[in-house]
Design a protein around this motif. Structure first.
Motif, PDB file in Angstrom:
ATOM      1  N   ILE A  42      -6.872  16.178 -70.260  1.00  0.00           N
ATOM      2  CA  ILE A  42      -7.505  17.347 -69.637  1.00  0.00           C
ATOM      3  C   ILE A  42      -6.440  18.544 -69.876  1.00  0.00           C
ATOM      4  O   ILE A  42      -7.060  19.797 -70.260  1.00  0.00           O
ATOM      5  N   LEU A  43      -5.481  18.598 -69.591  1.00  0.00           N
ATOM      6  CA  LEU A  43      -4.128  19.654 -69.741  1.00  0.00           C
ATOM      7  C   LEU A  43      -4.090  19.922 -71.496  1.00  0.00           C
ATOM      8  O   LEU A  43      -4.167  21.214 -71.544  1.00  0.00           O
ATOM      9  N   ASP A  44      -4.259  18.953 -71.917  1.00  0.00           N
ATOM     10  CA  ASP A  44      -4.002  19.234 -73.583  1.00  0.00           C
ATOM     11  C   ASP A  44      -5.123  19.863 -74.069  1.00  0.00           C
ATOM     12  O   ASP A  44      -4.960  21.066 -74.856  1.00  0.00           O
ATOM     13  N   ASN A  45      -6.285  19.431 -73.863  1.00  0.00           N
ATOM     14  CA  ASN A  45      -7.345  20.131 -74.231  1.00  0.00           C
ATOM     15  C   ASN A  45      -7.725  21.602 -73.623  1.00  0.00           C
ATOM     16  O   ASN A  45      -8.298  22.389 -74.541  1.00  0.00           O
ATOM     17  N   THR A  46      -7.304  21.887 -72.482  1.00  0.00           N
ATOM     18  CA  THR A  46      -7.481  23.141 -72.022  1.00  0.00           C
ATOM     19  C   THR A  46      -6.396  23.878 -72.759  1.00  0.00           C
ATOM     20  O   THR A  46      -6.861  25.006 -73.204  1.00  0.00           O
ATOM     21  N   ARG A  47      -5.220  23.678 -72.941  1.00  0.00           N
ATOM     22  CA  ARG A  47      -4.299  24.461 -73.660  1.00  0.00           C
ATOM     23  C   ARG A  47      -4.804  24.632 -74.962  1.00  0.00           C
ATOM     24  O   ARG A  47      -4.590  25.910 -75.647  1.00  0.00           O
ATOM     25  N   ALA A  48      -5.538  23.970 -75.534  1.00  0.00           N
ATOM     26  CA  ALA A  48      -5.896  24.057 -77.041  1.00  0.00           C
ATOM     27  C   ALA A  48      -7.440  24.701 -77.119  1.00  0.00           C
ATOM     28  O   ALA A  48      -8.022  24.900 -78.189  1.00  0.00           O
ATOM     29  N   GLY A  49      -7.936  24.888 -75.873  1.00  0.00           N
ATOM     30  CA  GLY A  49      -9.223  25.515 -75.934  1.00  0.00           C
ATOM     31  C   GLY A  49     -10.462  24.772 -76.193  1.00  0.00           C
ATOM     32  O   GLY A  49     -11.467  25.006 -76.479  1.00  0.00           O
ATOM     33  N   LEU A  50     -10.503  23.280 -75.944  1.00  0.00           N
ATOM     34  CA  LEU A  50     -11.460  22.427 -76.151  1.00  0.00           C
ATOM     35  C   LEU A  50     -12.162  22.157 -74.816  1.00  0.00           C
ATOM     36  O   LEU A  50     -11.665  22.122 -73.718  1.00  0.00           O
ATOM     37  N   PRO A  51     -13.419  21.756 -75.081  1.00  0.00           N
ATOM     38  CA  PRO A  51     -14.306  21.505 -73.784  1.00  0.00           C
ATOM     39  C   PRO A  51     -13.840  20.039 -73.279  1.00  0.00           C
ATOM     40  O   PRO A  51     -13.210  19.435 -73.759  1.00  0.00           O
ATOM     41  N   ILE A  52     -13.886  19.999 -71.954  1.00  0.00           N
ATOM     42  CA  ILE A  52     -13.554  18.800 -71.127  1.00  0.00           C
ATOM     43  C   ILE A  52     -14.685  17.966 -70.866  1.00  0.00           C
ATOM     44  O   ILE A  52     -15.972  18.490 -70.361  1.00  0.00           O
ATOM     45  N   GLU A  53     -14.783  16.489 -71.077  1.00  0.00           N
ATOM     46  CA  GLU A  53     -15.839  15.743 -70.500  1.00  0.00           C
ATOM     47  C   GLU A  53     -15.554  15.334 -69.185  1.00  0.00           C
ATOM     48  O   GLU A  53     -14.474  14.492 -68.886  1.00  0.00           O
ATOM     49  N   ILE A  54     -16.222  15.538 -68.164  1.00  0.00           N
ATOM     50  CA  ILE A  54     -16.072  15.043 -66.720  1.00  0.00           C
ATOM     51  C   ILE A  54     -17.186  14.342 -66.118  1.00  0.00           C
ATOM     52  O   ILE A  54     -18.254  14.793 -66.281  1.00  0.00           O
ATOM     53  N   GLY A  55     -17.065  13.060 -66.003  1.00  0.00           N
ATOM     54  CA  GLY A  55     -18.346  12.480 -65.751  1.00  0.00           C
ATOM     55  C   GLY A  55     -19.297  12.240 -66.844  1.00  0.00           C
ATOM     56  O   GLY A  55     -18.734  11.918 -68.057  1.00  0.00           O
ATOM     57  N   ARG A  68      -5.847  22.222 -63.912  1.00  0.00           N
ATOM     58  CA  ARG A  68      -4.598  21.445 -62.803  1.00  0.00           C
ATOM     59  C   ARG A  68      -5.303  20.833 -61.722  1.00  0.00           C
ATOM     60  O   ARG A  68      -4.852  19.738 -61.225  1.00  0.00           O
ATOM     61  N   GLN A  69      -6.426  21.485 -61.121  1.00  0.00           N
ATOM     62  CA  GLN A  69      -7.203  20.516 -60.140  1.00  0.00           C
ATOM     63  C   GLN A  69      -7.691  19.424 -60.533  1.00  0.00           C
ATOM     64  O   GLN A  69      -7.523  18.488 -59.958  1.00  0.00           O
ATOM     65  N   GLU A  70      -8.352  19.271 -61.799  1.00  0.00           N
ATOM     66  CA  GLU A  70      -8.674  18.254 -62.274  1.00  0.00           C
ATOM     67  C   GLU A  70      -7.651  16.915 -62.652  1.00  0.00           C
ATOM     68  O   GLU A  70      -7.829  15.969 -62.194  1.00  0.00           O
ATOM     69  N   ALA A  71      -6.534  17.408 -62.971  1.00  0.00           N
ATOM     70  CA  ALA A  71      -5.467  16.606 -63.219  1.00  0.00           C
ATOM     71  C   ALA A  71      -4.897  16.159 -61.950  1.00  0.00           C
ATOM     72  O   ALA A  71      -4.573  14.919 -61.667  1.00  0.00           O
ATOM     73  N   SER A  72      -4.716  17.039 -60.743  1.00  0.00           N
ATOM     74  CA  SER A  72      -4.269  16.730 -59.685  1.00  0.00           C
ATOM     75  C   SER A  72      -5.076  15.527 -58.745  1.00  0.00           C
ATOM     76  O   SER A  72      -4.735  14.664 -58.290  1.00  0.00           O
ATOM     77  N   ARG A  73      -6.288  15.641 -59.251  1.00  0.00           N
ATOM     78  CA  ARG A  73      -7.372  14.687 -58.648  1.00  0.00           C
ATOM     79  C   ARG A  73      -7.047  13.335 -59.030  1.00  0.00           C
ATOM     80  O   ARG A  73      -7.203  12.316 -58.349  1.00  0.00           O
ATOM     81  N   ARG A  74      -6.696  13.197 -60.155  1.00  0.00           N
ATOM     82  CA  ARG A  74      -6.358  11.977 -60.795  1.00  0.00           C
ATOM     83  C   ARG A  74      -5.132  11.481 -60.582  1.00  0.00           C
ATOM     84  O   ARG A  74      -4.760  10.145 -60.239  1.00  0.00           O
TER      85      ARG A  74
END
Length: 215
Positions: A42-55, A68-74
Protein backbone atom coordinates in the motif's frame (compact mmCIF):
# COMPACT_ATOMS: atom_id res chain seq x y z
CA UNK A 1 7.40 -29.40 12.61
CA UNK A 2 10.54 -31.03 11.19
CA UNK A 3 12.18 -30.79 14.62
CA UNK A 4 9.17 -32.41 16.30
CA UNK A 5 8.89 -35.15 13.71
CA UNK A 6 12.57 -36.02 14.17
CA UNK A 7 12.07 -36.78 17.87
CA UNK A 8 11.45 -40.41 18.90
CA UNK A 9 8.39 -40.18 21.10
CA UNK A 10 4.98 -41.54 21.93
CA UNK A 11 2.26 -39.27 20.60
CA UNK A 12 0.39 -38.84 23.85
CA UNK A 13 -2.48 -36.35 24.25
CA UNK A 14 0.06 -33.79 25.50
CA UNK A 15 2.21 -34.24 22.38
CA UNK A 16 -0.87 -33.96 20.15
CA UNK A 17 -1.63 -30.68 21.93
CA UNK A 18 1.92 -29.49 21.20
CA UNK A 19 1.48 -30.24 17.48
CA UNK A 20 -1.83 -28.35 17.45
CA UNK A 21 -0.28 -25.35 19.18
CA UNK A 22 2.67 -25.26 16.77
CA UNK A 23 0.31 -25.33 13.78
CA UNK A 24 -1.72 -22.48 15.28
CA UNK A 25 1.40 -20.42 15.91
CA UNK A 26 2.60 -21.04 12.35
CA UNK A 27 -0.76 -19.92 10.95
CA UNK A 28 -0.78 -16.76 13.07
CA UNK A 29 2.78 -15.94 11.98
CA UNK A 30 1.87 -16.44 8.31
CA UNK A 31 -1.24 -14.26 8.61
CA UNK A 32 0.77 -11.55 10.37
CA UNK A 33 3.41 -11.62 7.63
CA UNK A 34 0.72 -11.29 4.94
CA UNK A 35 -0.74 -8.20 6.63
CA UNK A 36 2.73 -6.62 6.89
CA UNK A 37 3.39 -7.29 3.20
CA UNK A 38 0.02 -5.70 2.35
CA UNK A 39 1.00 -2.61 4.33
CA UNK A 40 4.30 -2.37 2.43
CA UNK A 41 2.48 -2.72 -0.92
CA UNK A 42 0.00 0.00 0.00
CA UNK A 43 2.74 2.47 0.91
CA UNK A 44 4.94 1.60 -2.09
CA UNK A 45 2.07 1.78 -4.59
CA UNK A 46 0.90 5.09 -3.19
CA UNK A 47 4.38 6.58 -3.60
CA UNK A 48 4.47 5.22 -7.18
CA UNK A 49 1.02 6.63 -7.99
CA UNK A 50 -0.57 3.19 -8.51
CA UNK A 51 -4.11 2.22 -7.50
CA UNK A 52 -4.62 0.14 -4.38
CA UNK A 53 -6.80 -2.97 -4.12
CA UNK A 54 -8.67 -3.02 -0.83
CA UNK A 55 -11.13 -5.83 -0.38
CA UNK A 56 -12.91 -6.57 -3.66
CA UNK A 57 -12.68 -3.01 -5.02
CA UNK A 58 -10.01 -1.23 -6.99
CA UNK A 59 -9.64 2.27 -5.67
CA UNK A 60 -8.02 5.27 -7.20
CA UNK A 61 -4.62 6.27 -5.99
CA UNK A 62 -4.74 6.94 -2.27
CA UNK A 63 -3.44 10.06 -0.68
CA UNK A 64 -0.46 9.64 1.61
CA UNK A 65 -2.72 10.06 4.64
CA UNK A 66 -5.16 7.40 3.40
CA UNK A 67 -2.28 5.03 2.67
CA UNK A 68 -0.89 5.51 6.16
CA UNK A 69 -4.32 4.84 7.66
CA UNK A 70 -4.66 1.60 5.68
CA UNK A 71 -1.15 0.52 6.67
CA UNK A 72 -1.85 1.39 10.30
CA UNK A 73 -4.99 -0.75 10.25
CA UNK A 74 -2.90 -3.73 9.18
CA UNK A 75 -0.28 -3.02 11.85
CA UNK A 76 -3.08 -3.13 14.42
CA UNK A 77 -4.19 -6.53 13.10
CA UNK A 78 -0.62 -7.82 13.33
CA UNK A 79 -0.33 -6.60 16.91
CA UNK A 80 -3.52 -8.44 17.81
CA UNK A 81 -2.49 -11.66 16.04
CA UNK A 82 0.93 -11.81 17.67
CA UNK A 83 0.07 -10.44 21.12
CA UNK A 84 0.10 -13.88 22.77
CA UNK A 85 2.47 -15.62 20.37
CA UNK A 86 5.58 -15.52 22.56
CA UNK A 87 3.70 -16.61 25.69
CA UNK A 88 2.03 -19.46 23.77
CA UNK A 89 5.36 -20.57 22.32
CA UNK A 90 6.90 -20.63 25.80
CA UNK A 91 3.96 -22.60 27.24
CA UNK A 92 4.05 -25.05 24.32
CA UNK A 93 7.78 -25.64 24.78
CA UNK A 94 7.29 -26.34 28.46
CA UNK A 95 4.48 -28.84 27.77
CA UNK A 96 6.72 -30.66 25.30
CA UNK A 97 9.77 -30.83 27.59
CA UNK A 98 7.66 -31.89 30.60
CA UNK A 99 6.09 -34.70 28.57
CA UNK A 100 9.50 -35.82 27.36
CA UNK A 101 10.78 -35.93 30.93
CA UNK A 102 7.72 -37.89 32.01
CA UNK A 103 8.47 -40.50 29.36
CA UNK A 104 12.10 -40.78 30.48
CA UNK A 105 13.78 -38.67 27.80
CA UNK A 106 16.19 -36.36 29.60
CA UNK A 107 18.10 -33.53 27.86
CA UNK A 108 21.61 -34.59 26.89
CA UNK A 109 22.88 -31.16 27.86
CA UNK A 110 22.60 -30.23 31.53
CA UNK A 111 23.42 -26.54 31.96
CA UNK A 112 24.50 -24.99 35.25
CA UNK A 113 21.52 -24.48 37.49
CA UNK A 114 19.77 -21.13 37.23
CA UNK A 115 18.71 -19.22 40.30
CA UNK A 116 14.99 -18.57 40.70
CA UNK A 117 15.54 -14.91 39.81
CA UNK A 118 17.53 -15.80 36.68
CA UNK A 119 14.95 -18.35 35.53
CA UNK A 120 12.12 -15.85 36.10
CA UNK A 121 14.03 -13.25 34.08
CA UNK A 122 14.71 -15.69 31.22
CA UNK A 123 11.00 -16.53 31.07
CA UNK A 124 10.11 -12.83 30.97
CA UNK A 125 12.62 -12.28 28.16
CA UNK A 126 11.24 -15.29 26.26
CA UNK A 127 7.75 -13.75 26.45
CA UNK A 128 9.09 -10.48 25.02
CA UNK A 129 8.24 -8.62 28.22
CA UNK A 130 11.63 -6.99 28.89
CA UNK A 131 12.96 -3.77 27.40
CA UNK A 132 15.63 -1.32 28.56
CA UNK A 133 15.06 2.41 29.00
CA UNK A 134 17.79 4.70 30.36
CA UNK A 135 19.70 1.55 31.38
CA UNK A 136 16.78 0.40 33.53
CA UNK A 137 14.51 -2.59 32.82
CA UNK A 138 10.99 -1.87 31.68
CA UNK A 139 8.45 -4.71 31.92
CA UNK A 140 5.06 -4.99 30.25
CA UNK A 141 3.74 -6.95 33.24
CA UNK A 142 3.40 -5.69 36.79
CA UNK A 143 3.51 -9.05 38.58
CA UNK A 144 7.28 -9.62 38.17
CA UNK A 145 10.44 -7.66 38.86
CA UNK A 146 13.67 -7.77 36.86
CA UNK A 147 16.87 -5.98 37.84
CA UNK A 148 19.54 -4.67 35.51
CA UNK A 149 22.15 -6.64 37.50
CA UNK A 150 20.34 -9.90 36.68
CA UNK A 151 20.20 -8.99 32.99
CA UNK A 152 23.93 -8.20 33.03
CA UNK A 153 24.66 -11.51 34.76
CA UNK A 154 22.71 -13.37 32.07
CA UNK A 155 24.51 -11.36 29.37
CA UNK A 156 27.87 -12.36 30.84
CA UNK A 157 26.81 -16.03 30.52
CA UNK A 158 25.78 -15.45 26.91
CA UNK A 159 22.10 -16.24 27.61
CA UNK A 160 20.52 -12.91 26.60
CA UNK A 161 21.40 -10.05 24.28
CA UNK A 162 20.13 -6.53 23.62
CA UNK A 163 19.21 -4.86 20.37
CA UNK A 164 17.94 -1.42 19.45
CA UNK A 165 14.19 -1.12 19.93
CA UNK A 166 12.03 0.55 17.25
CA UNK A 167 9.62 1.75 19.96
CA UNK A 168 10.21 5.46 20.53
CA UNK A 169 9.75 5.06 24.28
CA UNK A 170 12.24 2.17 24.71
CA UNK A 171 15.97 2.15 24.03
CA UNK A 172 16.65 -1.58 23.74
CA UNK A 173 14.85 -4.91 23.65
CA UNK A 174 16.21 -8.01 25.38
CA UNK A 175 16.20 -11.36 23.55
CA UNK A 176 17.27 -14.90 24.36
CA UNK A 177 20.36 -16.14 22.58
CA UNK A 178 20.55 -19.71 21.26
CA UNK A 179 22.30 -20.66 24.51
CA UNK A 180 19.56 -18.90 26.49
CA UNK A 181 16.83 -20.86 24.72
CA UNK A 182 18.75 -24.08 25.33
CA UNK A 183 19.31 -23.41 29.05
CA UNK A 184 15.75 -22.25 29.65
CA UNK A 185 14.31 -25.32 27.90
CA UNK A 186 16.58 -27.57 29.98
CA UNK A 187 15.13 -26.03 33.15
CA UNK A 188 11.54 -26.93 32.27
CA UNK A 189 9.98 -29.52 34.59
CA UNK A 190 13.36 -30.19 36.18
CA UNK A 191 12.91 -31.45 39.74
CA UNK A 192 14.40 -29.11 42.28
CA UNK A 193 16.56 -30.57 45.01
CA UNK A 194 15.37 -29.76 48.49
CA UNK A 195 17.48 -29.93 51.61
CA UNK A 196 16.21 -32.42 54.21
CA UNK A 197 14.23 -30.67 56.88
CA UNK A 198 15.88 -30.51 60.30
CA UNK A 199 14.25 -32.86 62.78
CA UNK A 200 14.02 -32.61 66.51
CA UNK A 201 13.30 -35.38 69.02
CA UNK A 202 9.61 -35.75 69.81
CA UNK A 203 8.47 -33.95 72.94
CA UNK A 204 7.45 -36.07 75.91
CA UNK A 205 3.73 -36.27 76.55
CA UNK A 206 2.61 -33.85 79.24
CA UNK A 207 1.36 -36.60 81.53
CA UNK A 208 4.68 -38.44 81.42
CA UNK A 209 6.57 -35.26 82.19
CA UNK A 210 4.30 -34.49 85.13
CA UNK A 211 4.81 -37.98 86.66
CA UNK A 212 8.57 -37.67 86.29
CA UNK A 213 8.50 -34.30 88.09
CA UNK A 214 6.35 -35.74 90.96
CA UNK A 215 8.91 -38.49 91.61
Amino acid sequence: MHTLNAQPMYHSPAVHAVYARVRQLAQLATDAADHLLDAVDILDNTRAGLPIEIGDDFLTVLTEQQARQEASRRFTLVTSLTALGASDALATSEIFVAERRRCGFLPEYQPPALSHTQETTLRAVARGDVAITSNKPYLRREDIRVSISTIRALESRGLVMREDCPDWFRDERVHLTAAGRRDLAASFARPRSTAPAATRPPARPAATAARAAAR
